[in-house]
Design an enzyme around this catalytic site. Structure first.
Site: not given
Length: 314
Positions: A93, A124
């Site tokens: 963004e 992870e």
């Protein structure tokens, strides 16, 4: 993985705040839809106050990010699962919001970009992959690496931060567990402890709300300090869509008081640069002068206007 390894993970998770059981939601499965929503909303309302308590640490992180970006470095988010996705989103963004180069704020996610839309279970846990991701990104001393891990013990993130630190980069950790529970070094720890989730262990809830708040604060405050705004308006936006072109005209009209047609004309003369157009109108300057003084002023619109008005552009 061996049973012993799994037991070690169990023991690591057990004391974590993010893995606790919320006493206010133990009857969750008996509630009506409106009651479930009321409960979630009530828990979410506590997040902003918790984040407020971390503002001094967030400010410290912003100072490091500003210094990094000013020196040609980068802000690099690293995370897994929801945490990784939020980092990737915030990075994505920045260019349309602040007109920044896409390489200045980037996201690294356990499992790669495909994990944005489909969970990659076990990614992870790959500490080796976390460290390698930092090497692949060629992280250096001018960069800041921000690890995002609700649990604070995500192996991919912890290893990435360790590798970044070994390369001289600044390190920030955003976690929802207490600061005193950290057992590895970082330059800045941001620890909004939001407490157990409505749905036990589902850190896409309050933890994610807190993460989104903090990440938005970091990049917004950093880019404001880098001169990408004028007053409270985006003036470094990339006018590469009809919406953004019209937003650019609206910003010029709002700041300067000119009408739609004049805003369009000045923006055209400014090569589409909202910043240049504003300086042209408010300082009564031509496009070349406005552009040059803006550059000499580090991109700060207010400074450029003041310099031209005082006759220091020569």
């Amino acid at each position: 993985m061996t049973p012993e390894h799994d037991k070690n993970v169990f023991n690591e998770l057990a004391p974590l705040t993010t893995e606790g059981r919320n006493p206010r939601s133990t009857l969750l499965d008996t509630l009506s839809i409106p009651q479930i929503l009321e409960l979630i909303n009530a828990e979410d309302r506590t997040v902003a106050d918790v984040v407020r308590g971390e503002l001094p640490h967030i400010a410290h992180a912003v100072e490091r990010v500003v210094a990094a970006l000013q020196s040609g470095g980068r802000l690099i988010y690293v995370g897994a699962g929801t945490s990784g996705r939020l980092g990737m989103i915030d990075a994505a963004e920045c260019p349309p919001t602040f007109g920044s180069d896409p390489s200045r704020v980037i996201g690294i996610m356990a499992g790669g970009e495909g994990a944005l839309v489909r969970a990659v279970e076990g990614a992870e846990d790959r500490a080796d992959a976390g460290a390698q991701s930092i090497r692949d990104a060629q992280v250096g001393a001018t960069d800041v690496v921000c690890g995002i891990a609700a649990s604070r013990r995500t192996p991919f993130v912890v290893a990435a931060l360790a590798e970044a630190r070994s390369r001289g980069a600044g390190t920030v950790l955003l976690t929802m567990n207490p600061r005193e529970s950290l057992d590895f070094p970082v330059d800045v720890a941001i620890c909004p402890v939001v407490g157990p989730e409505v749905l036990m262990g589902s850190t896409r809830m309050k933890a994610a709300v807190a993460q989104k708040m903090v990440l938005t604060m970091i990049t917004t405050a950093a880019f404001v300090r880098l001169g990408t705004t004028y007053e409270n308006m985006m003036v470094d936006l990339m006018a590469n869509s009809a919406k953004l072109r019209e937003r650019g005209k609206r910003v010029v009209m709002t700041v300067t008081g000119v009408d739609y047609d004049e805003a369009a004309r000045v923006l055209d003369a400014a090569g589409g640069s909202v910043k240049t157009a504003i300086v042209m109108v408010l300082a009564a300057a031509d496009a070349a002068t406005a552009s040059r003084i803006l550059k000499e002023s580090g991109g700060f619109v207010r400074t450029a206007i003041e310099r031209i008005r005082k006759g220091t552009e020569a």
